[in-house]
Design a protein around this motif. Sequence first.
Motif, short mmCIF file in Angstrom:
data_model
loop_
_atom_site.label_atom_id
_atom_site.label_comp_id
_atom_site.label_asym_id
_atom_site.label_seq_id
_atom_site.Cartn_x
_atom_site.Cartn_y
_atom_site.Cartn_z
N GLY A 95 0.63 -1.35 -0.07
CA GLY A 95 -0.01 -0.08 0.21
C GLY A 95 1.10 1.37 0.15
N ASN A 96 0.08 2.38 -0.56
CA ASN A 96 1.11 3.88 -0.39
C ASN A 96 0.14 4.78 -0.05
OD1 ASN A 96 3.52 3.45 -1.21
ND2 ASN A 96 2.54 3.28 -3.51
N PRO A 97 0.63 5.19 0.59
CA PRO A 97 1.51 5.54 1.66
C PRO A 97 2.07 4.07 2.60
CG PRO A 97 0.43 6.61 3.13
CD PRO A 97 -0.28 6.14 1.62
N ILE A 98 3.51 3.39 2.76
CA ILE A 98 3.22 2.53 3.58
C ILE A 98 3.80 2.70 4.74
CG2 ILE A 98 5.42 1.50 1.60
CD1 ILE A 98 7.09 2.98 2.38
N PHE A 99 3.28 3.47 5.46
CA PHE A 99 3.52 3.97 7.23
C PHE A 99 2.82 5.46 7.08
CE2 PHE A 99 7.97 3.66 6.15
CZ PHE A 99 8.06 5.60 6.53
N TYR A 153 9.75 6.95 -2.06
CA TYR A 153 10.39 8.46 -2.22
C TYR A 153 8.75 9.05 -1.30
CZ TYR A 153 6.29 6.51 -4.83
OH TYR A 153 5.14 6.53 -5.67
N HIS A 154 9.07 10.68 -1.77
CA HIS A 154 7.90 11.25 -0.93
C HIS A 154 6.94 11.55 -1.87
CE1 HIS A 154 10.52 15.02 -0.55
NE2 HIS A 154 8.96 15.39 -0.92
N ARG A 155 6.06 11.87 -2.01
CA ARG A 155 4.72 12.44 -2.67
C ARG A 155 4.33 13.97 -1.45
NH1 ARG A 155 1.98 7.21 -4.91
NH2 ARG A 155 0.30 6.80 -3.55
N ARG A 156 3.25 13.88 -2.60
CA ARG A 156 1.97 14.72 -1.37
C ARG A 156 0.35 14.55 -2.24
NH1 ARG A 156 3.89 18.87 -3.00
NH2 ARG A 156 5.09 19.80 -0.60
N PRO A 157 -0.33 13.86 -1.74
CA PRO A 157 -1.78 13.58 -1.93
C PRO A 157 -2.46 14.76 -2.49
CG PRO A 157 -1.20 12.89 0.66
CD PRO A 157 0.16 14.12 0.54
N LEU A 158 -3.21 14.31 -3.46
CA LEU A 158 -3.99 15.22 -4.18
C LEU A 158 -4.91 16.02 -3.04
CD1 LEU A 158 -5.43 12.70 -7.27
CD2 LEU A 158 -3.49 15.11 -7.03
N CYS A 192 6.57 6.40 -0.04
CA CYS A 192 5.91 5.41 -0.58
C CYS A 192 7.27 5.00 -1.03
CB CYS A 192 5.23 6.46 -1.90
SG CYS A 192 3.59 7.52 -1.35
N ILE A 193 6.34 3.61 -1.62
CA ILE A 193 7.58 3.05 -2.93
C ILE A 193 6.19 1.84 -3.50
CG2 ILE A 193 6.95 1.01 -0.63
CD1 ILE A 193 10.58 0.24 -0.99
N ASP A 194 7.76 2.38 -4.77
CA ASP A 194 7.11 1.31 -6.07
C ASP A 194 8.38 0.62 -6.67
OD1 ASP A 194 3.81 1.58 -6.40
OD2 ASP A 194 4.71 3.60 -6.04
N GLU A 195 7.79 0.31 -7.24
CA GLU A 195 8.69 -0.89 -7.87
C GLU A 195 9.52 -0.21 -9.09
OE1 GLU A 195 9.77 -6.10 -9.32
OE2 GLU A 195 7.70 -4.53 -8.60
N THR A 234 1.62 4.43 -7.82
CA THR A 234 0.45 3.41 -7.48
C THR A 234 0.05 3.83 -5.87
OG1 THR A 234 1.94 1.72 -6.36
CG2 THR A 234 1.42 1.76 -8.96
N PHE A 235 -1.51 3.47 -5.58
CA PHE A 235 -1.53 3.58 -4.11
C PHE A 235 -1.79 2.20 -3.78
CE2 PHE A 235 -4.74 6.35 -6.07
CZ PHE A 235 -4.39 7.51 -5.51
N GLU A 236 -1.31 0.89 -4.27
CA GLU A 236 -1.16 -0.22 -4.57
C GLU A 236 0.57 -1.13 -3.57
OE1 GLU A 236 -4.32 -0.25 -6.99
OE2 GLU A 236 -2.02 0.70 -7.15
N GLY A 237 0.96 0.16 -4.15
CA GLY A 237 3.08 -0.28 -3.47
C GLY A 237 3.21 -1.16 -4.23
#
Length: 332
Positions: free
Chosen positions: A34-38, A288-293, A304-307, A322-325
């Motif tokens: 999932g994203n965010p991961i924590f 990485y980090h990101r800002r929710p909409l 967050c983390i993505d492959e 992704t939201f799934e991570g």
Amino acid sequence: MRNYYLLLLIAGIFMVQACKQNKQPVEEVKEMSGNPIFEGRYADPEGIIFDDKYWIYPTYSDLYEKQVFMDAFSSPDLVNWTKHERVIDTSGVKWVNRALWAPAILKKDDKYFLFFGGNDIQSDDEYGGIGVAVADKPEGPFKDHIGKPLIDKFYNGAQPIDQYVFKDKDGSYYIYYGGWRHCNVAKLNDDFTAIVPMEDGTMYKEVTPENYVEGPFMFIKNDKYYFLWSEGGWGGPNYKVAYAISDSPFGPFERIGTILEQEAGIATGAGHNSIIHEPKSDKWYMVYHRRPLTEKHRDDRETCIDEMFFDENGHIVPVKMTFEGVKSNPLK
């Protein structure tokens, strides 16, 4: 006899019902991160593997005056994360009073060294810069290693923040760092207490690529040096990550392209990344980090983390947020 069997049947029915009522719910097995991961506002994440766990060390994302500590997070599988509170704070680093930023960490000689930015200095007349702390365990507590900043001046125009420490193929350790659109590389001595001259006598070599703003990161793949950095404004929507590939840790770093940026329907302000390579499965992950909409404030950032994938030419394929991570990938 008939009544006897009837009684057994009724007793069995009651036993089944009782078992159903007392049965504990089966805990759902989580297969995706999932994203965010924590939970929580965290940015500038440094991801790494220590022994049989993944670790992430982020900046606590808040007003500078409240950034006086750092938490860390560990996981056996990238999915289930444990929070380790205040692995470092300003009680252990006396010269920092604000803006404890952008950790970089590595293990050397059974010690864990955590590099950080402190005080957000704006000129050589202010006290602060890049420091280093040390601990016996990855969860700390980390204490000041040298009692003062390691780098405390603006060399080549680079603000002393956003450091990444890199071990080269020959065993040398280099620190890449810099804000204000300038990036330097410098060589560390063996115990990480000082900057020492490089082979040509240079102490701080500028290696700034096109459009560089801050957040450098380096890794080696197939004997090539991959250099990543962040562009744009960290407090706005257009933050992003670009990269270059070189034959040398000193460049030149010719910009190839953008590999992470805001995506409609997902998030804005995506940047300041690190990379985790899990060699057993040969999987690469961008943390990485990101800002929710739904958020607009500069400090409303999440980790967050993505492959991450490579094409047949060794180029990085742009990372899809992704939201799934990512899928569970146990280290054991």
